[in-house]
Design an enzyme around this catalytic site. Structure first.
Site, PDB file in Angstrom:
ATOM      1  N   LYS A 156       0.831  -1.182   0.000  1.00 17.31           N
ATOM      2  CA  LYS A 156       0.000   0.000   0.000  1.00 17.31           C
ATOM      3  C   LYS A 156       0.887   1.261   0.000  1.00 17.31           C
ATOM      4  O   LYS A 156       2.053   1.134   0.350  1.00 17.31           O
ATOM      5  CB  LYS A 156      -0.925   0.003   1.213  1.00 17.31           C
ATOM      6  CG  LYS A 156      -0.166  -0.221   2.543  1.00 17.31           C
ATOM      7  CD  LYS A 156      -0.852   0.352   3.711  1.00 17.31           C
ATOM      8  CE  LYS A 156      -0.453   1.767   3.967  1.00 17.31           C
ATOM      9  NZ  LYS A 156       0.851   1.976   4.581  1.00 17.31           N
ATOM     10  N   HIS A 186      -0.725  -5.033   5.870  1.00 20.03           N
ATOM     11  CA  HIS A 186      -0.136  -5.959   6.849  1.00 20.03           C
ATOM     12  C   HIS A 186      -0.890  -5.947   8.186  1.00 20.03           C
ATOM     13  O   HIS A 186      -0.728  -6.848   8.994  1.00 20.03           O
ATOM     14  CB  HIS A 186       1.370  -5.700   7.016  1.00 20.03           C
ATOM     15  CG  HIS A 186       1.728  -4.534   7.875  1.00 20.03           C
ATOM     16  ND1 HIS A 186       1.667  -3.246   7.421  1.00 20.03           N
ATOM     17  CD2 HIS A 186       2.146  -4.455   9.166  1.00 20.03           C
ATOM     18  CE1 HIS A 186       2.042  -2.427   8.396  1.00 20.03           C
ATOM     19  NE2 HIS A 186       2.340  -3.134   9.471  1.00 20.03           N
ATOM     20  N   LYS A 190      -2.008  -9.280  11.094  1.00 17.67           N
ATOM     21  CA  LYS A 190      -1.619  -9.356  12.510  1.00 17.67           C
ATOM     22  C   LYS A 190      -2.536 -10.367  13.207  1.00 17.67           C
ATOM     23  O   LYS A 190      -3.750 -10.356  12.989  1.00 17.67           O
ATOM     24  CB  LYS A 190      -1.736  -7.975  13.178  1.00 17.67           C
ATOM     25  CG  LYS A 190      -0.687  -6.978  12.669  1.00 17.67           C
ATOM     26  CD  LYS A 190      -0.760  -5.658  13.404  1.00 17.67           C
ATOM     27  CE  LYS A 190       0.144  -4.623  12.765  1.00 17.67           C
ATOM     28  NZ  LYS A 190       1.559  -4.733  13.112  1.00 17.67           N
ATOM     29  N   GLU A 224       1.616   6.073  16.680  1.00 23.68           N
ATOM     30  CA  GLU A 224       3.018   5.625  16.778  1.00 23.68           C
ATOM     31  C   GLU A 224       3.861   6.680  17.472  1.00 23.68           C
ATOM     32  O   GLU A 224       3.653   7.880  17.257  1.00 23.68           O
ATOM     33  CB  GLU A 224       3.596   5.427  15.379  1.00 23.68           C
ATOM     34  CG  GLU A 224       2.911   4.381  14.564  1.00 23.68           C
ATOM     35  CD  GLU A 224       3.579   4.276  13.200  1.00 23.68           C
ATOM     36  OE1 GLU A 224       4.365   3.351  13.016  1.00 23.68           O
ATOM     37  OE2 GLU A 224       3.325   5.145  12.349  1.00 23.68           O
ATOM     38  N   ASP A 243      -1.746   7.016   4.350  1.00 22.24           N
ATOM     39  CA  ASP A 243      -0.841   6.000   4.881  1.00 22.24           C
ATOM     40  C   ASP A 243      -1.576   5.006   5.796  1.00 22.24           C
ATOM     41  O   ASP A 243      -1.281   3.811   5.775  1.00 22.24           O
ATOM     42  CB  ASP A 243       0.285   6.696   5.665  1.00 22.24           C
ATOM     43  CG  ASP A 243       1.416   5.750   6.051  1.00 22.24           C
ATOM     44  OD1 ASP A 243       1.644   4.775   5.311  1.00 22.24           O
ATOM     45  OD2 ASP A 243       2.070   5.979   7.089  1.00 22.24           O
ATOM     46  N   HIS A 248      -5.238   0.631   6.744  1.00 16.10           N
ATOM     47  CA  HIS A 248      -5.309  -0.090   8.023  1.00 16.10           C
ATOM     48  C   HIS A 248      -6.591   0.209   8.822  1.00 16.10           C
ATOM     49  O   HIS A 248      -7.264  -0.712   9.291  1.00 16.10           O
ATOM     50  CB  HIS A 248      -4.108   0.255   8.905  1.00 16.10           C
ATOM     51  CG  HIS A 248      -2.774   0.046   8.247  1.00 16.10           C
ATOM     52  ND1 HIS A 248      -2.538  -0.969   7.355  1.00 16.10           N
ATOM     53  CD2 HIS A 248      -1.601   0.721   8.349  1.00 16.10           C
ATOM     54  CE1 HIS A 248      -1.274  -0.910   6.950  1.00 16.10           C
ATOM     55  NE2 HIS A 248      -0.695   0.109   7.534  1.00 16.10           N
ATOM     56  N   LYS A 337       1.649  10.140  14.010  1.00 17.20           N
ATOM     57  CA  LYS A 337       3.050   9.825  14.290  1.00 17.20           C
ATOM     58  C   LYS A 337       3.563  10.778  15.359  1.00 17.20           C
ATOM     59  O   LYS A 337       2.994  11.850  15.563  1.00 17.20           O
ATOM     60  CB  LYS A 337       3.877   9.964  13.012  1.00 17.20           C
ATOM     61  CG  LYS A 337       3.543   8.877  11.997  1.00 17.20           C
ATOM     62  CD  LYS A 337       4.634   8.717  10.969  1.00 17.20           C
ATOM     63  CE  LYS A 337       4.317   7.640   9.957  1.00 17.20           C
ATOM     64  NZ  LYS A 337       4.660   6.296  10.390  1.00 17.20           N
TER      65      LYS A 337
HETATM   66  C1  BG6 Z   1       2.961   1.134   7.524  1.00 21.46           C
HETATM   67  C2  BG6 Z   1       3.045   2.625   7.403  1.00 21.46           C
HETATM   68  O1  BG6 Z   1       1.889   0.645   6.782  1.00 21.46           O
HETATM   69  O2  BG6 Z   1       2.784   0.767   8.890  1.00 21.46           O
HETATM   70  C3  BG6 Z   1       4.151   3.188   8.275  1.00 21.46           C
HETATM   71  O3  BG6 Z   1       3.297   2.965   6.045  1.00 21.46           O
HETATM   72  C4  BG6 Z   1       4.002   2.702   9.706  1.00 21.46           C
HETATM   73  O4  BG6 Z   1       4.120   4.596   8.240  1.00 21.46           O
HETATM   74  C5  BG6 Z   1       3.849   1.174   9.738  1.00 21.46           C
HETATM   75  O5  BG6 Z   1       5.127   3.102  10.470  1.00 21.46           O
HETATM   76  C6  BG6 Z   1       3.518   0.698  11.138  1.00 21.46           C
HETATM   77  O6  BG6 Z   1       3.409  -0.703  11.146  1.00 21.46           O
HETATM   78  P1  BG6 Z   1       3.381  -1.511  12.505  1.00 21.46           P
HETATM   79  O7  BG6 Z   1       3.140  -2.912  12.109  1.00 21.46           O
HETATM   80  O8  BG6 Z   1       4.704  -1.278  13.172  1.00 21.46           O
HETATM   81  O9  BG6 Z   1       2.288  -0.928  13.336  1.00 21.46           O
END
Ligand code: BG6
Length: 491
Positions: A156, A186, A190, A224, A243, A248, A337
């Site tokens: 993505k 992704h 999870k 994050e 993003d 997600h 972020k």
């Molecule tokens: C990605 C984003 O899809 O997921 C990133 O593009 C982000 O910006 C990342 O940091 C976070 O993934 P996870 O699995 O660490 O929560």
């Protein structure tokens, strides 16, 4: 139980020296190797623009593994290294694909079998089309006479707005069939996200309460602690809405709110997810500012060296599903972020029938870290009064299930090797999500009000809190207390 053995394959990684490959893909392959889950005949082909250096990428993967507190077995690392082959080429140059085709023929010969092909695009979206077209022109898209499976895995964001996604989908479908295309989100891979459906549908207690009759509102948070980690060029073209929200958060919302599928096949789940995404009330352009908030962390413009950048690093949104189960239940989404903590969680707030605070009756599904599910209830305090006290019942992954939880990218690889598309986004889901968010993208592009600046380490801009209050609630910010005895490594 170990998943079934997978067929011989060659995994081609476009972008082998990029952040994603080094921080996520190679560590995931290491874990699969260490658990004996890679097929015996399995080759990794790294595509390099510059002079290939396998030792360097393996060292980077090792650093990443150590950072995530994994023990590194040097024999396993050496085994993984031995599987890596390289091609030095420019992926935007059609002629260079002859080199890749030759390398793949050579690998077939070594393996004495026709290897399946998995093409992983860990590259900037701006060159997706070029690489896809070049693969097809080189005959690497799995023609009907080719008795092997060829699959393409795309990271993505899939497109950067409604029109570009539509265009990309049409372009890809000229070269690959839908069953060959694996659009990675992704978060769907999870463990804790996969448990959402099990938790909802295998527990009648939960299933019975899952509607507007009992639920006041839902919050979905994915924040994050890290900033953009130097990825200025990437992030300046993306922002938080593209993003995280488009992919997600919308996918998590679909899992939380979709109807019960006819069965648990990939098709039936995708059908219900799509129905849900299409039932979300469309956002009228004139209402964008009432339901969407954007923010930018302090120092972002210096980091990207663009004093006038209006790219959002935080986004909050209020949505509503217009169907008989959910009508009138606000759904609050937020992502950002450089915030106070790393947390992805779903908070379901039950209706207040006792005139106490809503926050006394919450179900918190903690996707990461400190994975678990917590139920906040009220109990009578022991003693001679009728005093009531909030209590917490919880289930934590750590301490409940033994052993290592496969990480999301391990699952992505396993499913792609097996050809299982359940945990990948369909083109229709991608389009429904872009369609919904397009008015927000348009409004923010035209707006002359910049994103509200928020402090690093905070919970985002004050507008986000105001948004929640406008819909009768506050964000739940204390749920890092879920499963606190088993903290995951800091990000
Ligand atoms: C990605 C984003 O899809 O997921 C990133 O593009 C982000 O910006 C990342 O940091 C976070 O993934 P996870 O699995 O660490 O929560």
């Amino acid at each position: 139980m170990k998943p079934s053995a997978t067929t011989p394959a060659a995994l081609v990684i476009f972008g082998a020296t990029g952040d994603l490959a080094q921080h996520m893909l190679l560590p995931a392959l290491y874990h699969l190797e260490s658990e004996g889950l890679l097929p015996e005949k399995f080759a990794i082909v790294g595509i390099f623009r510059r002079e290939p250096d396998v030792t360097e990428i393996i060292q980077e993967a090792e650093i990443q593994l150590l950072r995530s507190h994994s023990e590194v077995d040097l024999d396993v690392l050496a085994k993984l290294k031995a599987r890596i082959h390289t091609v030095k080429m420019d992926s935007t140059n059609p002629d260079h694909f002859k080199l890749l085709a030759a390398k793949l023929r050579e690998l077939d010969k070594i393996a004495e079998v026709k290897l399946n092909h998995l093409f992983y695009l860990a590259i900037p979206p701006s060159i997706f089309k070029s690489v896809i077209g070049n693969l097809a022109s080189a005959g690497l898209n799995g023609s009907k006479n080719d008795d092997r499976e060829s699959r393409i895995l795309v990271e993505k964001p899939f497109g950067d707005d409604y029109d570009s996604a539509k265009d990309l989908i049409a372009f890809m479908s000229e070269h690959f069939e839908e069953k060959q295309i694996f659009r990675i989100d992704h978060y769907l891979a999870k463990e804790t996200a996969q448990n959402i459906l099990t938790f909802r549908f295998n527990n009648p207690l939960i299933e019975g309460m899952w509607s507007r009759q009992f639920i006041d509102h839902i919050q979905i948070t994915a924040i994050e602690k890290i900033g953009i980690m130097g990825r200025a060029a990437f992030y300046e073209n993306i922002g938080a809405l593209r993003d995280f929200v488009q992919s997600h958060l919308m996918q998590l919302m679909a899992l939380v709110m979709m109807e019960y599928p006819e069965d648990l096949t990939s098709e039936a789940i995708h059908r219900e997810k799509l129905l849900l995404l299409e039932s979300i009330e469309q956002i009228a352009p004139k209402h964008v500012e009432d339901i969407a908030v954007r923010g930018q962390y302090e120092g972002y413009t210096d980091e990207v060296e663009k004093p006038d950048s209006t790219v959002e690093t935080f986004a909050a949104l209020k949505l509503e599903v217009a169907n008989s189960r959910w009508g009138g239940v606000p759904v609050l989404l937020r992502t950002g972020k450089s915030t106070a903590t790393k947390a992805t969680e779903i908070v379901v707030a039950f209706k207040d029938r006792t005139r106490r605070s809503i926050s006394d009756n919450l179900l918190i599904i903690r996707i990461q870290p400190n994975e678990g599910i917590s139920l906040k209830l009220l109990a009578k305090k022991p003693g001679f009064t009728a005093e009531v006290q909030p209590v917490q019942m919880e289930f934590c992954y750590s301490g409940t299930f033994d052993g290592h939880q496969p990480d999301a990218y391990q699952r992505v690889f396993m499913d792609a090797m097996r050809g299982d598309q359940s945990l990948f986004a369909t083109s229709a889901e991608v389009m429904a999500s872009w369609k919904l968010l397009q008015p927000v993208l348009d409004a923010w592009k035209l707006s002359d009000v910049p994103p509200e600046v928020y402090k690093e380490g905070s919970w985002g801009p004050s507008g986000s809190e105001q948004l929640a209050q406008n819909f009768g609630t506050n964000w739940v910010n204390d749920s890092q207390h879920v499963c606190p005895k088993h903290p995951a490594p800091e990000q």
